[in-house]
Structure formats: C-alpha cells, structure tokens
Design a protein around this motif. Structure first.
Motif, PDB file in Angstrom:
ATOM      1  N   THR A  50       0.884  -1.162  -0.100  1.00 38.67           N
ATOM      2  CA  THR A  50      -0.034  -0.057  -0.084  1.00 38.67           C
ATOM      3  C   THR A  50       0.801   1.180  -0.157  1.00 38.67           C
ATOM      4  OG1 THR A  50      -1.946  -1.177   1.176  1.00 38.67           O
ATOM      5  CG2 THR A  50      -1.876   1.283   1.161  1.00 38.67           C
ATOM      6  N   ARG A  51       2.095   1.213   0.867  1.00 39.80           N
ATOM      7  CA  ARG A  51       2.742   2.444   0.965  1.00 39.80           C
ATOM      8  C   ARG A  51       3.447   2.412  -0.516  1.00 39.80           C
ATOM      9  NH1 ARG A  51       3.988   0.527   5.907  1.00 39.80           N
ATOM     10  NH2 ARG A  51       5.540  -0.896   5.152  1.00 39.80           N
ATOM     11  N   ASN A  52       3.972   1.452  -1.181  1.00 41.66           N
ATOM     12  CA  ASN A  52       4.455   1.873  -2.464  1.00 41.66           C
ATOM     13  C   ASN A  52       3.458   2.280  -3.526  1.00 41.66           C
ATOM     14  OD1 ASN A  52       6.995   0.766  -1.509  1.00 41.66           O
ATOM     15  ND2 ASN A  52       7.176  -0.896  -2.935  1.00 41.66           N
ATOM     16  N   VAL A  53       2.373   1.809  -3.479  1.00 43.18           N
ATOM     17  CA  VAL A  53       1.235   2.319  -4.455  1.00 43.18           C
ATOM     18  C   VAL A  53       1.176   3.712  -4.169  1.00 43.18           C
ATOM     19  CG1 VAL A  53      -1.335   2.147  -5.124  1.00 43.18           C
ATOM     20  CG2 VAL A  53      -0.135  -0.052  -4.756  1.00 43.18           C
ATOM     21  N   MET A  54       0.800   4.016  -2.941  1.00 42.77           N
ATOM     22  CA  MET A  54       0.416   5.469  -2.616  1.00 42.77           C
ATOM     23  C   MET A  54       1.748   6.351  -2.881  1.00 42.77           C
ATOM     24  SD  MET A  54      -2.676   5.499  -1.609  1.00 42.77           S
ATOM     25  CE  MET A  54      -2.658   7.366  -0.945  1.00 42.77           C
ATOM     26  N   GLU A  55       2.987   5.933  -2.811  1.00 32.61           N
ATOM     27  CA  GLU A  55       4.199   6.703  -3.263  1.00 32.61           C
ATOM     28  C   GLU A  55       4.260   7.181  -4.850  1.00 32.61           C
ATOM     29  OE1 GLU A  55       6.078   8.648  -1.280  1.00 32.61           O
ATOM     30  OE2 GLU A  55       5.090   7.797   0.488  1.00 32.61           O
ATOM     31  N   ASN A  56       3.769   5.927  -5.553  1.00 35.12           N
ATOM     32  CA  ASN A  56       3.746   5.782  -7.190  1.00 35.12           C
ATOM     33  C   ASN A  56       2.659   6.824  -7.262  1.00 35.12           C
ATOM     34  OD1 ASN A  56       5.733   4.199  -7.504  1.00 35.12           O
ATOM     35  ND2 ASN A  56       4.408   2.385  -7.698  1.00 35.12           N
ATOM     36  N   LEU A  57       1.562   7.000  -6.878  1.00 37.05           N
ATOM     37  CA  LEU A  57       0.410   8.015  -7.028  1.00 37.05           C
ATOM     38  C   LEU A  57       1.024   9.257  -6.789  1.00 37.05           C
ATOM     39  CD1 LEU A  57      -2.461   5.973  -5.474  1.00 37.05           C
ATOM     40  CD2 LEU A  57      -2.325   6.461  -8.013  1.00 37.05           C
ATOM     41  N   LYS A  58       1.735   9.725  -5.651  1.00 39.86           N
ATOM     42  CA  LYS A  58       2.282  10.761  -5.538  1.00 39.86           C
ATOM     43  C   LYS A  58       3.166  11.318  -6.516  1.00 39.86           C
ATOM     44  CE  LYS A  58       3.675  11.642  -1.121  1.00 39.86           C
ATOM     45  NZ  LYS A  58       4.387  11.395   0.310  1.00 39.86           N
ATOM     46  N   ILE A  59       3.984  10.414  -6.917  1.00 41.76           N
ATOM     47  CA  ILE A  59       5.064  10.664  -7.962  1.00 41.76           C
ATOM     48  C   ILE A  59       4.352  11.171  -9.290  1.00 41.76           C
ATOM     49  CG2 ILE A  59       6.567   9.532  -9.780  1.00 41.76           C
ATOM     50  CD1 ILE A  59       7.572   7.995  -7.519  1.00 41.76           C
ATOM     51  N   VAL A  60       3.120  10.423  -9.710  1.00 44.68           N
ATOM     52  CA  VAL A  60       2.388  10.947 -10.821  1.00 44.68           C
ATOM     53  C   VAL A  60       1.646  12.172 -10.720  1.00 44.68           C
ATOM     54  CG1 VAL A  60       0.358  10.291 -12.397  1.00 44.68           C
ATOM     55  CG2 VAL A  60       2.058   8.497 -11.703  1.00 44.68           C
ATOM     56  N   LEU A  61       1.056  12.439  -9.376  1.00 45.41           N
ATOM     57  CA  LEU A  61       0.571  13.743  -9.167  1.00 45.41           C
ATOM     58  C   LEU A  61       1.487  14.850  -9.154  1.00 45.41           C
ATOM     59  CD1 LEU A  61      -1.774  12.666  -6.422  1.00 45.41           C
ATOM     60  CD2 LEU A  61      -2.530  13.373  -8.601  1.00 45.41           C
ATOM     61  N   ALA A  62       2.563  14.637  -8.411  1.00 47.18           N
ATOM     62  CA  ALA A  62       3.657  15.718  -8.429  1.00 47.18           C
ATOM     63  C   ALA A  62       4.114  16.104  -9.671  1.00 47.18           C
ATOM     64  CB  ALA A  62       4.968  15.309  -7.461  1.00 47.18           C
ATOM     65  N   GLY A  63       4.179  14.912 -10.615  1.00 49.91           N
ATOM     66  CA  GLY A  63       4.872  15.247 -12.045  1.00 49.91           C
ATOM     67  C   GLY A  63       3.755  16.122 -12.624  1.00 49.91           C
ATOM     68  N   LEU A  64       2.501  16.398 -12.269  1.00 50.13           N
ATOM     69  CA  LEU A  64       1.308  17.100 -12.795  1.00 50.13           C
ATOM     70  C   LEU A  64       1.285  18.618 -11.993  1.00 50.13           C
ATOM     71  CD1 LEU A  64      -1.005  14.454 -13.925  1.00 50.13           C
ATOM     72  CD2 LEU A  64       0.570  15.512 -15.175  1.00 50.13           C
ATOM     73  N   GLY A  65       2.138  18.633 -10.967  1.00 51.83           N
ATOM     74  CA  GLY A  65       1.877  19.892 -10.169  1.00 51.83           C
ATOM     75  C   GLY A  65       0.779  19.595  -9.061  1.00 51.83           C
ATOM     76  N   LEU A  66       0.371  18.472  -9.026  1.00 54.99           N
ATOM     77  CA  LEU A  66      -0.685  18.216  -7.903  1.00 54.99           C
ATOM     78  C   LEU A  66      -0.159  17.303  -6.756  1.00 54.99           C
ATOM     79  CD1 LEU A  66      -3.271  17.394 -10.681  1.00 54.99           C
ATOM     80  CD2 LEU A  66      -3.141  19.245  -9.400  1.00 54.99           C
ATOM     81  N   GLY A  67      -1.043  17.107  -5.702  1.00 58.94           N
ATOM     82  CA  GLY A  67      -0.640  16.390  -4.571  1.00 58.94           C
ATOM     83  C   GLY A  67      -1.880  15.673  -4.145  1.00 58.94           C
TER      84      GLY A  67
END
Length: 130
Positions: A50-67
């Motif tokens: 679950t932590r890895n999935v959430m961290e991957n989602l954060k990477i994608v969001l951050a790449g779009l200027g989001l969180g």
C-alpha cells in the motif's frame, strides 16, 4: 484532452498513460506496488505494498503539479479483501489530512498485474485559477 507520461514515473505494466486530463479533472491510472527503481519487484505484505502504491501515485500527481490534497475519488482493488482490508485502510488513511479523505470505492478482485495484493487509481481536480 492531455495524455501524460511522467518522467521518472512508475513503469507501465500495459499500454496506458500515467494520467489523462480533461476539463480540470485528472484521471490517474491504477498504480502497482513496485517502484520506479525496481519495476516488477514487490515488497511483502499489504502495508508495504500500500505504501508503494501511494508513493507511486504521489510521483504521478507531483509530475502534474498536484498532490494528494487534490484527490476527489480513489478506487482500491484488493486480491485478499478479507485478510488485507483493515491493514490497507490504516496505511491508506495515513496519507490524507484529517477530515480530508476523498470519496472511495474498494473492491475485491481475483488478480492483479505482477500478482500484486493491491492497486489504486485516482481522480483529482486541478484548483481553479484565482
């Protein structure tokens, strides 16, 4: 409509964009519990996955200027629903501010890529310009 692939983001397991954006909404593809540094390698247990999935989602969001604060909806897929639901919830919950949980659906499934225990996709909304 914009189709986004995030530099340094998680390695896709199928033909898809990391996210698609339209009319201020951002639809983030379901992320797996591997890491960009070790594609296809999964940690043991639902908490670590679950932590890895959430961290991957954060990477994608951050790449779009989001969180994560921009997330409006999450869908969680679990292969061992009864066994992992409570522990997944505790880990998932830790990623969001108190009182700021997105709408969510969680379903049990018979299988996921890489034989993962979990996958999560998101819908986010860009803040309106002032």
């Amino acid at each position: 409509m914009q189709f986004h692939m995030i530099a340094g983001g998680p390695t896709p397991v199928a033909p898809f964009s990391h996210a698609v954006e339209t009319d201020g909404f951002v639809f983030v593809t379901g992320q797996m519990p591997d890491t960009p540094a070790a594609p296809g390698v999964l940690p043991e247990g639902i908490e670590a996955q679950t932590r890895n999935v959430m961290e991957n989602l954060k990477i994608v969001l951050a790449g779009l200027g989001l969180g994560l604060e921009h997330v409006t909806m999450a869908r969680v897929y679990l292969t061992r629903f009864k066994e992992d639901y409570a522990a997944m919830n505790a880990t998932y919950r830790s990623y969001f501010a108190e009182g700021r949980l997105p709408a969510r659906t969680c379903v049990g499934v018979t299988g996921l890529a890489y034989d993962a225990l979990i996958e999560i996709d998101l819908v986010a909304r860009r803040p309106e310009a002032p």
